[in-house]
Design a protein around this motif. Structure first.
Motif, PDB file in Angstrom:
ATOM      1  N   LEU A 132     -42.597 -13.831   1.085  1.00 57.84           N
ATOM      2  CA  LEU A 132     -42.329 -12.498   1.633  1.00 57.84           C
ATOM      3  C   LEU A 132     -40.837 -12.316   1.898  1.00 57.84           C
ATOM      4  CD1 LEU A 132     -45.388 -12.234   4.059  1.00 57.84           C
ATOM      5  CD2 LEU A 132     -45.102 -11.120   1.835  1.00 57.84           C
TER       6      LEU A 132
ATOM      7  N   ARG B 221     -63.405 -10.734   6.831  1.00 56.60           N
ATOM      8  CA  ARG B 221     -62.971 -10.026   5.628  1.00 56.60           C
ATOM      9  C   ARG B 221     -62.426 -11.005   4.579  1.00 56.60           C
ATOM     10  NH1 ARG B 221     -62.994  -5.135   2.863  1.00 56.60           N
ATOM     11  NH2 ARG B 221     -61.023  -4.773   1.813  1.00 56.60           N
TER      12      ARG B 221
ATOM     13  N   THR C 248     -48.030   2.225   5.354  1.00 56.84           N
ATOM     14  CA  THR C 248     -47.813   0.792   5.087  1.00 56.84           C
ATOM     15  C   THR C 248     -49.028   0.167   4.409  1.00 56.84           C
ATOM     16  OG1 THR C 248     -48.625   0.222   7.310  1.00 56.84           O
ATOM     17  CG2 THR C 248     -46.249   0.517   7.043  1.00 56.84           C
ATOM     18  N   THR C 249     -50.124   0.903   4.370  1.00 53.39           N
ATOM     19  CA  THR C 249     -51.386   0.374   3.830  1.00 53.39           C
ATOM     20  C   THR C 249     -51.767   1.014   2.505  1.00 53.39           C
ATOM     21  OG1 THR C 249     -52.238  -0.110   6.043  1.00 53.39           O
ATOM     22  CG2 THR C 249     -53.862   0.153   4.276  1.00 53.39           C
TER      23      THR C 249
ATOM     24  N   ASP D  33     -51.100  -2.282   0.011  1.00 60.36           N
ATOM     25  CA  ASP D  33     -50.741  -2.899   1.283  1.00 60.36           C
ATOM     26  C   ASP D  33     -49.369  -3.575   1.158  1.00 60.36           C
ATOM     27  OD1 ASP D  33     -51.745  -4.220   3.996  1.00 60.36           O
ATOM     28  OD2 ASP D  33     -50.813  -5.783   2.772  1.00 60.36           O
TER      29      ASP D  33
ATOM     30  N   THR E 254     -47.834  -6.042   2.534  1.00 65.17           N
ATOM     31  CA  THR E 254     -47.746  -7.505   2.413  1.00 65.17           C
ATOM     32  C   THR E 254     -48.133  -7.952   1.008  1.00 65.17           C
ATOM     33  OG1 THR E 254     -48.188  -7.745   4.777  1.00 65.17           O
ATOM     34  CG2 THR E 254     -48.548  -9.678   3.417  1.00 65.17           C
ATOM     35  N   VAL E 255     -49.128  -7.290   0.434  1.00 69.61           N
ATOM     36  CA  VAL E 255     -49.517  -7.605  -0.939  1.00 69.61           C
ATOM     37  C   VAL E 255     -48.408  -7.181  -1.909  1.00 69.61           C
ATOM     38  CG1 VAL E 255     -51.214  -7.131  -2.750  1.00 69.61           C
ATOM     39  CG2 VAL E 255     -51.972  -7.441  -0.381  1.00 69.61           C
TER      40      VAL E 255
ATOM     41  N   HIS F  81     -63.122  -4.142  -2.023  1.00 70.03           N
ATOM     42  CA  HIS F  81     -61.876  -4.451  -2.713  1.00 70.03           C
ATOM     43  C   HIS F  81     -60.864  -3.350  -2.526  1.00 70.03           C
ATOM     44  CE1 HIS F  81     -64.458  -7.478  -4.476  1.00 70.03           C
ATOM     45  NE2 HIS F  81     -63.353  -8.183  -4.473  1.00 70.03           N
ATOM     46  N   GLY F  82     -59.941  -3.605  -1.622  1.00 68.58           N
ATOM     47  CA  GLY F  82     -58.866  -2.670  -1.390  1.00 68.58           C
ATOM     48  C   GLY F  82     -57.667  -3.091  -2.207  1.00 68.58           C
ATOM     49  N   SER F  83     -57.176  -4.268  -1.919  1.00 69.74           N
ATOM     50  CA  SER F  83     -55.956  -4.725  -2.576  1.00 69.74           C
ATOM     51  C   SER F  83     -56.224  -5.291  -3.962  1.00 69.74           C
ATOM     52  CB  SER F  83     -55.281  -5.789  -1.707  1.00 69.74           C
ATOM     53  OG  SER F  83     -54.879  -5.217  -0.477  1.00 69.74           O
ATOM     54  N   ASP F  84     -57.361  -5.936  -4.123  1.00 65.52           N
ATOM     55  CA  ASP F  84     -57.650  -6.634  -5.380  1.00 65.52           C
ATOM     56  C   ASP F  84     -58.428  -5.713  -6.312  1.00 65.52           C
ATOM     57  OD1 ASP F  84     -58.119  -8.496  -7.328  1.00 65.52           O
ATOM     58  OD2 ASP F  84     -59.495  -9.718  -6.147  1.00 65.52           O
TER      59      ASP F  84
ATOM     60  N   GLN G 140     -46.128 -18.813   1.992  1.00 65.04           N
ATOM     61  CA  GLN G 140     -46.290 -17.352   1.952  1.00 65.04           C
ATOM     62  C   GLN G 140     -45.182 -16.620   2.712  1.00 65.04           C
ATOM     63  OE1 GLN G 140     -50.130 -15.892   3.256  1.00 65.04           O
ATOM     64  NE2 GLN G 140     -50.203 -14.365   1.629  1.00 65.04           N
ATOM     65  N   ASP G 141     -44.758 -17.184   3.840  1.00 64.26           N
ATOM     66  CA  ASP G 141     -43.665 -16.522   4.572  1.00 64.26           C
ATOM     67  C   ASP G 141     -42.375 -16.557   3.763  1.00 64.26           C
ATOM     68  OD1 ASP G 141     -43.706 -19.290   4.964  1.00 64.26           O
ATOM     69  OD2 ASP G 141     -42.757 -19.176   6.934  1.00 64.26           O
TER      70      ASP G 141
ATOM     71  N   GLN H 213     -60.574 -11.379   0.614  1.00 65.40           N
ATOM     72  CA  GLN H 213     -59.820 -10.656  -0.410  1.00 65.40           C
ATOM     73  C   GLN H 213     -59.123 -11.643  -1.343  1.00 65.40           C
ATOM     74  OE1 GLN H 213     -59.193  -6.354  -1.187  1.00 65.40           O
ATOM     75  NE2 GLN H 213     -60.581  -7.560  -0.020  1.00 65.40           N
ATOM     76  N   PHE H 214     -59.269 -11.453  -2.595  1.00 61.55           N
ATOM     77  CA  PHE H 214     -58.713 -12.259  -3.690  1.00 61.55           C
ATOM     78  C   PHE H 214     -59.435 -13.613  -3.817  1.00 61.55           C
ATOM     79  CE2 PHE H 214     -55.072  -9.497  -2.658  1.00 61.55           C
ATOM     80  CZ  PHE H 214     -54.895  -8.900  -3.897  1.00 61.55           C
TER      81      PHE H 214
END
Lengths: 644, 644
Positions: free
Chosen positions: A526, B308, A414-415, A419, A421-422, A140-143, A522-523, B310-311
């Motif tokens: 963003l 991978r 950027t990460t 992240d 994008t998140v 779990h990086g982003s979450d 999603q696009d 995520q979420f």
């Protein structure tokens, strides 16, 4: 007033801004201190050097800014952010400083209470206690809300048992972990009785004073990375590690000796995001540092471009300075303009952080602003430093000219700290829900329902500069691409339109199709976040120009601002044309205006980038410090001699 | 036919193409040979390792491909390019091999005559004679016609005196120079009597067998670079170094013992560009290697993205595989489609090189094609590898996962073998002058006059696939975004329009304003080149699909081709809307179609990228080879257990 046609001192003052005193202090404190990054070091030597430099930094008297006065600090949150970003010339040092005094020290300050402050802060400030911030896990990086490490309370011994249940739950990429850290702020699911109360932070010793891993703690090394190799990133795995009850950072929740859990915040999710919110400084620092690295790269590329010649100019007998080529200007000057814009937006953000917004909604807005600006600033850094490398050709590829290291070191910006994008999705969600406090807890399904029920249309939020902006928009009668009112209105309008369209799309979601509806948009999500940040950044630029007291300097800044705006429109011209916000004719006029602005700004390019006032010791690239220019001059003198 | 819905074998055969035999041979030859790049080596160790690996490569039997059969080679130019690009997993090795057998050896073959071939080629092939290609100077990188090193003939001793007149004329970034090279092909202004005859190549010994620099030769080390640190780049300065008359590579010009200069090509400039033209293989190899590096990066990112998670996905109890997110598909799949397109364009280019066009015009077209494709392929590599790094998050930043090294190593590809921005200008000039043979000699002023006199409009050049393309265009009745005829016509039309407009602008130039007119149009010049290459690349993709013998495989390739086309249009939608080539409604439809295509291609993404058939030994990243997937599975099994 110099020969450059603007007041360099006034510009420097404007750019130094609210923390001008701190900036000066950092410049003075760093002067003469050997903090340059290592050259061609293996990983272990680079780490050793960086730790030594961190010790020098601790002695320089600028690392205590963010800590409470009561424990030897200066209680200057904004100053802490600004001072960190001025370490742009040695980003391993910057990140290691950020881990020690920002993430680790900052978490102890923000999430801990007097018992932790009293015991640890002085040693943290002095670097006698090096520490880690152990949040991210492999799985779990982003979450982060769903990380898996557990801290289970054992009432019998009044201890927490910290445990890594499986390999994917190990702590990953943890700065200071592989080599130097002794104490870690560990984020874990807190369990009392059989009940989980969500993610909390606890202080877990990981190494003894001799540097050996403590029993139950497995420490691995993440090894070589693309950059930042002066920072020792590692992995932490806990096997039933016992720590005392008091190790819980208990500002927002505590556990009684008998295991009773108490918190002033009832909602588990709200509690978690409240804790996270106090750590927002790290994210803001990354945005600031990305900005500084971008400035340094641009200064190198612009100084070289201003001296380097290539291809004879017909009829002159001399070769053309490469920055006189339109293609070269096009590479670097819009990036310079955007760097100014982001600089002023960052200053506004730091000010808001420093002044600590009172209400929940204001706090949410700050977090959203930080997320959005971090994403846009770090992507801008990645792109601009890349462009600078290419603009310097083979010389840009040599380590001695700094761009290689700047690119490699900033790449992960950027990460990490979220992240990008998140983060942009968080920004969009905030806009759609108008920063209602449940927002982070909604999840996809809840979001869909929430939007369906409540979203009534885009709200352009109030910022410090909003009244000024509204005045300019209202006062604008001109429909001209260089009219600031027209530009501001266009950015406003784009944001509203994109957000309203997104709201309409998402309202089609129901329990069955929620994931698909969200994913298909999603696009669009963003884009909504991006155009929102673009608008915020423009407003900050406009407000900064309003503060400028010198007419000629303001005129030059207005040209830079025009270049920022028109480059942004040009890059997004597909959208503006598709939505009939500009005509084909106007689109062409914008391209021409950009070329004209590049030509007008070109003579001032080096002075403009120098005004950012990065500490001079960071500028070591021979191509920037004049060696190249002298070499070229010598060549031309020689050539003139030969052909005479 | 596998479960993937297409014939993987047929696809692999199509991708392997004309040099399938060579590709298989290289895969077999490399299998088991320890050619992996070093991990965390300092520069000297990395160089030593790379030289050892180069020796292993010399023994593998694949480095003789490009040399004449008479001297132990195989006379397979195309095979030489293809074999080099298959070294994508160790780019220091690839570049050092390219310097030895491509640039150095290739120059001796192409510019030398029997006396040089007989004496040197066997030792070059076997690596007993390591050499350098010394063209670039500090002062003149892009403008090689005006480099400053001199080779002055001394009839009294029948020697050339090679000399560096000033510091900016030293040879710069020369591969193999800092450590290993013994003989250098040196480009210098050739002077006999008092007359200069322009740039020629001569063989200059720089080190003795013991590795000591020879008298009069100063060798410096360029030091650490952003990447490619296994290659020893250095600087060469010559102080009146004497070499025998026979050291002149005399295929295109020679000097008699008495100093009389002779050449079958009268024009100095034409002679120079004829020589340069024979060296085009290096540029084509860079494009090919950039493609391979891109494929490797995409394979890593797609395999990770396919595993991978995520979420949590609402209602499923499982987390979402990240490649199922539209934003993730949008990052990687259009890049994959473009990588296919460039692969087929590269194969066409290598074929044309191999078949050695007969006429001057055909040679010019080949050079232009090589310049354009090199620029577009290397920029695509830079962007895609960057995106792959970001798409893999923190894991992408770790050296073990290869993306860091791929990024750092390929970064200079946009610069070496011709700066991309300069190369695109050559492409545009070729188009404007319809490849008239004077083209390189025109300079800005001449160009202006030439265009004013002669440019009558864009000519869409004939390519091998042109008749097929015309047939598809003529046969197209549909005005549909997925209709190939419509797409081809749109790309054709864009190229014509941009070029015609550029021609009209440049015709306004006269003796006084030539530089300004050209410089103001520089962005237009670059655009003309770009859209030209876009068209060429699309046509190559279309022709490849035509060669595909399996219906389902062709159907999948058609979707990839659609994605390539529509992504290209979307990225350039500002132009298409501004010029009313598409309506706003169609522009929106294109965005929707891209999203739909991403969804349709996503299940095949890993199979598609695997079909490129990179030697398996290059894929070492743990996140790509399954370790990550297993870790995640373990986590979920554990989680399922905990919550059951």
């Amino acid at each position: 007033m110099g020969t450059t046609g603007f007041d360099a001192g006034e510009l420097a003052t404007l750019l130094d801004g609210r923390w001008a005193g701190i900036r000066k202090q950092v410049r003075d404190a760093l002067d003469g201190v050997p903090l340059q990054p290592g050259d061609d070091l293996d990983t272990e030597s680079h780490r050793a050097q960086t730790l030594e430099q961190l010790r020098l930094l601790a002695k320089s008297g600028i690392t205590d800014l963010g800590f409470p006065v009561a424990y030897g600090g200066r209680g200057d949150t904004g100053g802490a952010v600004v001072s960190l970003e001025m370490l742009a010339g040695n980003l391993s040092l910057m990140v290691k400083a950020g881990v020690q005094w920002g993430l680790f020290g900052g978490a102890v300050v923000a999430l801990g209470t007097e018992r932790h402050h009293e015991r640890y802060l002085r040693d943290i400030i002095s670097l006698d206690l090096p520490g880690c911030f152990a949040m991210t896990e492999t799985g779990h990086g982003s979450d982060v809300q769903h990380l898996r490490t557990t801290a289970t309370y054992d009432a019998a011994t009044q201890e927490f048992v910290v445990h890594t249940p499986h390999e994917a739950a190990r702590k990953e990429y943890i700065g200071n972990a592989a080599r130097d850290g002794r104490l870690a702020v560990v984020f874990a699911q807190l369990i009392t009785g059989d009940k989980s109360h969500g993610v909390h932070a606890l202080l877990v010793p990981i190494r003894d004073e001799a540097g050996q891993a403590l029993p139950g703690v497995r420490i691995e090394d993440c090894g070589r990375k693309a950059g930042l190799n002066g920072v020792d990133n590692g992995r932490l795995t806990f096997d039933q590690v016992r720590i005392p009850r008091e190790a819980l950072l208990n500002r927002y929740a505590d556990v009684d000796p008998d295991g009773t859990y108490r918190s002033p915040i009832a909602s588990q999710s709200k509690r978690f995001f409240t804790m996270l919110g106090t750590l927002i400084r790290g994210r803001i620092s990354v945005a600031g540092t990305a900005g500084s690295a971008t400035k340094l790269a641009l200064e190198i590329a612009l100084r070289y471009g201003d001296a380097r010649r290539q291809f004879e100019r017909p009829g002159t007998g001399r070769e053309t300075v490469v920055l006189d080529y339109l293609a070269h200007q096009r590479k670097l000057l819009p990036a310079l303009a955007k760097t100014f814009a982001l600089h002023f937006a960052q200053e506004e953000l730091v000010s808001t952080l420093h002044d600590a917004p009172g209400g929940e909604r204001e706090q949410r807005e700050l977090e959203s602003r930080a997320a959005g600006l971090k994403a846009m600033s770090t992507w801008h850094a990645t792109q601009t430093i890349q462009t600078c490398r290419e603009a310097c050709g083979g010389a840009g590829y040599l380590a001695e000219n700094q761009l290689a290291q700047l690119k490699a070191d900033t790449d992960v910006f950027t990460t990490f700290e979220g992240d990008n994008t998140v983060l942009l999705q968080l920004v969009a969600k905030g806009l759609l829900t108008n920063y209602k406090d449940q927002f982070d807890d909604l999840g996809t399904l809840g979001m869909a329902k929430f939007v369906a029920d409540q979203f009534v249309g885009a709200v352009i939020e109030r910022t410090a500069t909003r009244s000024l902006v509204q005045r300019i928009i209202d006062g604008s009668g001109k429909d001209d691409i260089l009219d600031r009112g027209w530009q501001l209105k266009l950015f406003d309008d784009r944001e509203r339109h994109v957000l309203d369209g997104l709201g309409r799309r998402l309202r089609k979601a129901n329990r069955e199709n929620a994931f698909e509806v969200f994913n298909n948009a999603q696009d669009h999500v963003l884009r909504a976040a991006r155009v929102h940040v673009d608008r915020i950044v423009l407003e900050a630029f406009v407000a900064a120009i309003e503060r400028c007291r010198d007419r000629r300097t303001a005129a030059l800044l207005n040209k830079l601002c025009d270049l920022y705006v028109l480059s942004n429109i040009e890059a997004d011209s597909g959208w503006f044309l598709e939505h009939e916000r500009i005509t084909p004719r106007r689109s062409k006029a914008i391209t021409e205006a950009i070329n004209a602005l590049c030509g007008q700004l070109r003579p001032h390019a080096v002075d403009l980038v120098t005004a950012f006032g990065l500490p001079r010791q960071w500028l070591t690239a021979p191509i920037a410090t004049g060696a190249e220019a002298r070499r070229q001059e010598a060549q031309h003198a020689q050539h003139a001699h030969e052909t005479s």
